[in-house]
Design an enzyme around this catalytic site. Structure first.
Site, PDB file in Angstrom:
ATOM      1  CG  HIS A  84      22.670  35.802  90.180  1.00  0.00           C
ATOM      2  ND1 HIS A  84      23.741  36.620  89.941  1.00  0.00           N
ATOM      3  CD2 HIS A  84      21.898  36.446  91.053  1.00  0.00           C
ATOM      4  CE1 HIS A  84      23.627  37.709  90.673  1.00  0.00           C
ATOM      5  NE2 HIS A  84      22.505  37.623  91.354  1.00  0.00           N
ATOM      6  CB  CYS A  85      26.565  33.390  86.527  1.00  0.00           C
ATOM      7  SG  CYS A  85      26.681  33.164  88.300  1.00  0.00           S
ATOM      8  CB  ILE A  86      25.709  32.471  81.705  1.00  0.00           C
ATOM      9  CG1 ILE A  86      26.211  31.317  82.570  1.00  0.00           C
ATOM     10  CG2 ILE A  86      26.383  32.456  80.358  1.00  0.00           C
ATOM     11  CD1 ILE A  86      27.681  31.222  82.733  1.00  0.00           C
TER      12      ILE A  86
END
Ligand code: NAD
Length: 447
Positions: free
Chosen positions: A279-281
């Protein structure tokens, strides 16, 4: 931190936090929200969890977890003891003394920040905002969101920030599946809208996490999260690019990294892979480049890293074609099993997983595709790809022997790599998962 809070509402909340009678509300009971509930519950606070997904709330109310590393028996105990109450009723947001917001912050189709979830949640909080509430955004976002997007919505109530209600930002740094760092063991950066908000948020988090790092503004705290993830994205891109170069000149990038990381200072190891997931990088750096564009500044590192990382699945498929070619086979018509659908080792989260892109490209090239992932028994429908209905294959010797190749997209510990290499005719390994396999190494191709 000194006791500086002045207004009555602040002093009352400070006291409730100090004696742990403050009710901690967590909005968004996902990969971030649930571990946070756990940290506050363990610290001795009563918690209430809000989520718009009634099926998640129902599951939690029955004591059932939907996240692998949050045990069901813990949820069942908390629900029974009344230290955690899940609800889908947003009209109850005024019950919480602190409202910690952990809702999704995805990208839109045009890869711009999509703050709809944050805006909707803030509007729901505003509906019943009352004096003495602390609101903290935890979702990852670009610098300026708390002040420029949330504050106007909350201030429309007529209540005064810093006097009646308090607003802060504290980025979540959860690392799902990491047994060494549960939410309570990760230092927390906190920025407040003004001194009272900062002081109250710092007081609250100090009870639940190992260390709190106050910073001078919400913007610094927001930028802190983005810098951490951009740093990862850029370094992974660098090592991915070097891997492609080293492949070409016959150097094993994994051996190089293992040697380089013996340097006791000035080098941190990042590892190549078949593409970025989670979900982040793959998402967060684009929040920053969007802000940069608004300020007329290019963010070349971010764009370049994005370009290299999103190109990795194509590189992996090209390597698979070369490997099959050496075996006298075309990719078209070959039976390929993709190992690992989760975006990283030993988790069940498939969000943004490069495995979907790999499967898509394999299908487009005419391959027959299956997958195996002990953490993902059945494929959910994704926004970008529809493989719904596909089921994880058991890696029996017969099944492995019936394939033309396996592609190790995610290096779960549960896979028996010796067996896989022994029975599969060809193994493409962009993760170096087969490093300890002794027999049949001639069948392994790194990518
Ligand atoms: N997953 C991670 O490892 C991680 C790590 C650090 C930061 N983050 C950030 O934390 C935030 C949340 O991520 P996540 O992985 O927990 O997402 P998630 O999808 O697992 O959970 C979000 C939850 O919010 C709920 N929700 C959506 N809209 C809502 C609303 N209006 N009111 C109440 N609930 C609502 C959803 O139903 C869902 O259960 C994101 O900004 C993400 O970038 C995630």
């Amino acid at each position: 931190m000194s006791t500086t809070v002045q207004p009555h509402a602040a002093a009352a909340l400070k006291q409730k936090i100090a004696d742990k009678t403050a009710l901690v509300g967590i909005v968004g009971l996902g990969y971030v929200g649930l571990p946070l509930v756990r940290a506050f519950e363990a610290a001795g606070f009563r918690t209430i969890g809000y989520d718009v997904d009634p099926s998640k709330v129902a599951s939690l109310a029955m004591g059932r977890s939907f996240i692998k590393h949050i045990p069901s028996d813990w949820i069942a105990r908390c629900v029974e003891q009344g230290t955690f109450e899940p609800t889908a009723d947003m009209n109850r947001l005024d019950e919480a003394d602190a409202v910690l917001i952990c809702v999704p912050t995805p990208l839109s189709d045009s890869r711009d920040p999509d703050l709809t979830y944050v805006e909707k949640t803030t509007a729901a909080v505003a509906e019943s905002l009352r004096p003495g509430q602390l609101v903290v955004l935890e979702s990852t976002t670009y610098p300026g969101t708390t002040r420029d997007v949330m504050l106007p919505i909350l201030a429309r109530t007529g209540l005064k920030p810093g006097e009646d209600f308090f607003l802060a930002y504290s980025p979540e740094r959860e690392d799902p599946g990491n047994p060494d760092f549960s939410a309570d063991r990760i230092p927390k950066v906190v920025g407040g809208l003004e001194p009272n908000s900062l002081e109250l948020a710092v007081d609250l988090y100090r009870h639940a996490v190992v260390e709190v790092i106050p910073v001078t503004s919400c913007e610094v705290a927001e930028a802190c999260k983005i810098i951490e993830n951009t740093y990862r994205s850029v370094n992974i891109a660098m090592v991915n690019e070097l891997k492609m170069l080293f492949d070409r000149i016959g150097i094993d990038v994994w051996e190089v990294i293992n040697a380089a990381k013996t340097k006791p200072f000035g080098y941190q190891a990042f590892y190549p892979g078949p593409g970025l997931g989670g979900h982040c990088i793959p998402i967060d750096p684009f929040y920053l480049s969007w802000v940069a564009r608004k300020h007329g500044m290019p963010t070349r590192f971010i764009e370049l890293a994005g370009e290299i990382n999103t190109g990795m699945p194509r590189y992996v498929i090209a390597r698979l074609m070369e490997a099959l070619n050496e075996h006298g086979k075309p990719l078209r018509g070959s039976e390929i099993c993709v190992l690992g659908l989760a975006y990283k080792r030993d988790v069940d989260d498939t969000r943004e997983s490069p495995s979907f892109e790999l499967m898509e490209q394999l299908l487009a090239a005419g391959a027959a595709v299956t997958y195996s992932d002990p953490h993902v028994p059945k494929l959910p429908k994704k926004r970008d790809y529809d493989f719904s209905g596909m089921e994880s294959q058991e890696l029996t010797p017969e099944f492995l022997g019936s394939l033309d190749a396996v592609l190790i997209a995610t290096d779960h510990e549960a896979f028996d790599y010796e067996t896989i290499v022994r029975h599969a005719p060809l193994v493409l390994d962009p993760r170096n998962a087969t490093r300890d396999v002794t027999e049949g190494r001639e069948k392994i191709y790194k990518a």
